[in-house]
Every structure is written in C-alpha cells, then in structure tokens.
Design a protein around this motif. Sequence first.
Motif, PDB file in Angstrom:
ATOM      1  N   ALA A 119       0.838  -1.212   0.000  1.00  0.00           N
ATOM      2  CA  ALA A 119       0.000   0.000   0.000  1.00  0.00           C
ATOM      3  C   ALA A 119       0.868   1.255   0.000  1.00  0.00           C
ATOM      4  N   CYS A 120       1.952   1.255   0.769  1.00  0.00           N
ATOM      5  CA  CYS A 120       2.846   2.418   0.786  1.00  0.00           C
ATOM      6  C   CYS A 120       3.430   2.685  -0.600  1.00  0.00           C
ATOM      7  N   VAL A 121       3.862   1.633  -1.268  1.00  0.00           N
ATOM      8  CA  VAL A 121       4.426   1.803  -2.616  1.00  0.00           C
ATOM      9  C   VAL A 121       3.343   2.287  -3.580  1.00  0.00           C
ATOM     10  N   HIS A 122       2.134   1.789  -3.431  1.00  0.00           N
ATOM     11  CA  HIS A 122       1.048   2.190  -4.332  1.00  0.00           C
ATOM     12  C   HIS A 122       0.580   3.632  -4.102  1.00  0.00           C
ATOM     13  N   LEU A 123       1.003   4.241  -3.015  1.00  0.00           N
ATOM     14  CA  LEU A 123       0.720   5.663  -2.818  1.00  0.00           C
ATOM     15  C   LEU A 123       1.405   6.501  -3.894  1.00  0.00           C
ATOM     16  N   MET A 124       2.432   5.956  -4.516  1.00  0.00           N
ATOM     17  CA  MET A 124       3.180   6.681  -5.552  1.00  0.00           C
ATOM     18  C   MET A 124       2.454   6.691  -6.899  1.00  0.00           C
ATOM     19  N   TYR A 125       1.464   5.821  -7.061  1.00  0.00           N
ATOM     20  CA  TYR A 125       0.713   5.751  -8.320  1.00  0.00           C
ATOM     21  C   TYR A 125      -0.582   6.549  -8.168  1.00  0.00           C
ATOM     22  N   LYS A 126      -0.728   7.550  -9.005  1.00  0.00           N
ATOM     23  CA  LYS A 126      -1.871   8.455  -8.880  1.00  0.00           C
ATOM     24  C   LYS A 126      -3.214   7.725  -8.903  1.00  0.00           C
ATOM     25  N   ARG A 127      -3.361   6.747  -9.794  1.00  0.00           N
ATOM     26  CA  ARG A 127      -4.646   6.042  -9.931  1.00  0.00           C
ATOM     27  C   ARG A 127      -4.965   5.165  -8.722  1.00  0.00           C
ATOM     28  N   GLU A 128      -3.949   4.676  -8.032  1.00  0.00           N
ATOM     29  CA  GLU A 128      -4.165   3.783  -6.884  1.00  0.00           C
ATOM     30  C   GLU A 128      -4.022   4.475  -5.533  1.00  0.00           C
ATOM     31  N   ARG A 129      -3.663   5.746  -5.550  1.00  0.00           N
ATOM     32  CA  ARG A 129      -3.333   6.457  -4.310  1.00  0.00           C
ATOM     33  C   ARG A 129      -4.459   6.427  -3.286  1.00  0.00           C
ATOM     34  N   ASN A 130      -5.690   6.714  -3.703  1.00  0.00           N
ATOM     35  CA  ASN A 130      -6.809   6.749  -2.746  1.00  0.00           C
ATOM     36  C   ASN A 130      -7.072   5.370  -2.144  1.00  0.00           C
ATOM     37  N   PHE A 131      -7.020   4.349  -2.984  1.00  0.00           N
ATOM     38  CA  PHE A 131      -7.266   3.004  -2.476  1.00  0.00           C
ATOM     39  C   PHE A 131      -6.147   2.578  -1.526  1.00  0.00           C
ATOM     40  N   ALA A 132      -4.898   2.881  -1.884  1.00  0.00           N
ATOM     41  CA  ALA A 132      -3.765   2.527  -1.022  1.00  0.00           C
ATOM     42  C   ALA A 132      -3.871   3.239   0.322  1.00  0.00           C
ATOM     43  N   ALA A 133      -4.248   4.509   0.311  1.00  0.00           N
ATOM     44  CA  ALA A 133      -4.430   5.261   1.553  1.00  0.00           C
ATOM     45  C   ALA A 133      -5.551   4.648   2.392  1.00  0.00           C
ATOM     46  N   PHE A 134      -6.617   4.221   1.730  1.00  0.00           N
ATOM     47  CA  PHE A 134      -7.728   3.572   2.427  1.00  0.00           C
ATOM     48  C   PHE A 134      -7.274   2.269   3.095  1.00  0.00           C
ATOM     49  N   VAL A 135      -6.473   1.468   2.383  1.00  0.00           N
ATOM     50  CA  VAL A 135      -5.948   0.211   2.953  1.00  0.00           C
ATOM     51  C   VAL A 135      -5.070   0.514   4.168  1.00  0.00           C
ATOM     52  N   LEU A 136      -4.212   1.516   4.056  1.00  0.00           N
ATOM     53  CA  LEU A 136      -3.361   1.886   5.197  1.00  0.00           C
ATOM     54  C   LEU A 136      -4.197   2.362   6.384  1.00  0.00           C
ATOM     55  N   LEU A 137      -5.258   3.097   6.112  1.00  0.00           N
ATOM     56  CA  LEU A 137      -6.164   3.550   7.177  1.00  0.00           C
ATOM     57  C   LEU A 137      -6.841   2.352   7.849  1.00  0.00           C
ATOM     58  N   LEU A 138      -7.271   1.385   7.048  1.00  0.00           N
ATOM     59  CA  LEU A 138      -7.875   0.164   7.619  1.00  0.00           C
ATOM     60  C   LEU A 138      -6.879  -0.603   8.487  1.00  0.00           C
ATOM     61  N   ILE A 139      -5.636  -0.699   8.026  1.00  0.00           N
ATOM     62  CA  ILE A 139      -4.600  -1.390   8.807  1.00  0.00           C
ATOM     63  C   ILE A 139      -4.383  -0.661  10.127  1.00  0.00           C
ATOM     64  N   LEU A 140      -4.286   0.666  10.073  1.00  0.00           N
ATOM     65  CA  LEU A 140      -4.103   1.458  11.292  1.00  0.00           C
ATOM     66  C   LEU A 140      -5.283   1.264  12.244  1.00  0.00           C
ATOM     67  N   ALA A 141      -6.502   1.313  11.717  1.00  0.00           N
ATOM     68  CA  ALA A 141      -7.689   1.116  12.550  1.00  0.00           C
ATOM     69  C   ALA A 141      -7.690  -0.270  13.182  1.00  0.00           C
ATOM     70  N   LYS A 142      -7.288  -1.281  12.424  1.00  0.00           N
ATOM     71  CA  LYS A 142      -7.228  -2.649  12.954  1.00  0.00           C
ATOM     72  C   LYS A 142      -6.199  -2.749  14.077  1.00  0.00           C
ATOM     73  N   LEU A 143      -5.038  -2.131  13.883  1.00  0.00           N
ATOM     74  CA  LEU A 143      -4.004  -2.151  14.928  1.00  0.00           C
ATOM     75  C   LEU A 143      -4.481  -1.458  16.199  1.00  0.00           C
ATOM     76  N   VAL A 144      -5.138  -0.315  16.037  1.00  0.00           N
ATOM     77  CA  VAL A 144      -5.661   0.404  17.201  1.00  0.00           C
ATOM     78  C   VAL A 144      -6.713  -0.440  17.906  1.00  0.00           C
ATOM     79  N   TRP A 145      -7.622  -1.025  17.129  1.00  0.00           N
ATOM     80  CA  TRP A 145      -8.674  -1.857  17.716  1.00  0.00           C
ATOM     81  C   TRP A 145      -8.077  -3.049  18.461  1.00  0.00           C
TER      82      TRP A 145
END
Length: 191
Positions: A119-145
């Motif tokens: 997901a971090c690497v896919h942040l560099m691709y404009k077309r995948e950036r939003n989805f990659a950020a969403f995946v990272l947000l989900l991972i962060l939320a899961k870790l917090v939970w």
Amino acid sequence: MKDQFLIRKIVFLAVIASISACMQVFKDAFIYWQDGLLAEFWRLWTAHWVHVGWMHYFLNIAAFICLPFIFPRVSIWHFTALLLLLPPLISLSFYWFLPDIEAYAGLSGVLHGTYAAVACVHLMYKRERNFAAFVLLLILAKLVWENTAGSMDTAQLIGSPVLVEAHLLGVIWGIVLAGVYLAGSYFIQNE
C-alpha cells in the motif's frame, strides 16, 4: 501477456499455499521457539508459514491469496522479496525486543507487513493512491482496535490467542521495507 502474468500469479500463490499446507502437517518442526532459535535458524522463516490449526491456516492463506489481486501491480519478484525479508525481521524482533514470546506460529504478521508495504508503494501511483491510503487507514484502525479492544473473536475462531505484536511488527517492518524500496527506486531513477 496479461493472461500469462495472471497465470504466473495463480501458480505462485498455489505453490506457496501448498508448501505452507505441507509444513502444517509437521508444524512442531517449524514454529518459532525462542529457546534455541538461532541454532535452528530455519524457524526464523518457517514459523510464519505454519499455523496453530487449520482454521488459522485457511484464514491467513485466504488473505494471502487476495493481496496480488487487490494490488495487481505487485510483481511476483516484489512479493517474493517481502515474503523472504519480513519473516526473519519479525522473528528477530521477537527474539531481541520481546523475549517473553516463547512460541509463535502464523502468517498474520507477514500479511500485515506485506499489505502495508504494498500500500505504501502504491501511494506513488496516482490512480491507486486513494485506495492505497484507504488500505493503510484500515490497517491502522485494525491495529488500534486490536491493541485497545482486543481480538477475542479471532482468538476463539482460530483456537489460540492472537499475538497482536506480530501484526504491529509486521506493519513497522513493511513500512521500513517500502521506504527502502522507494528510496532505492528514487536514487536509481535520478542517477
């Protein structure tokens, strides 16, 4: 060409899932045991490919199989590099920083790290950036939970406590590896 790439991905995933299933039959020879870990160095890798039970195996392998289809730009080479680097990094982190962890089995730490790295690497691709950020947000939320509310439902499902430290270490090392990859790519492109 695209069909060949898809076939290679499917074969790669099938081979990895099959090897992991075979190892599962003899899991005691492959799990992480803190005592003697460095003498039986293969456990640095193999502990992440065996599971506490078959339900645990199927859940992790399902998440493993989804990754290259969720992020289709991931090459088999990059995927393999992560699967070779993350297990010993997580195992050695257990060994040096969390010596109270005596035993471990499961792919989830590597999965968390792989998803985070990709997901971090896919942040560099404009077309995948939003989805990659969403995946990272989900991972962060899961870790917090997991680190606040716990993961008792998952523990009941797999029949063993969930070692949330593996998930956190996997994410940390995944981000580090993504950073190294991106820095290396940047320097190669700008030479």
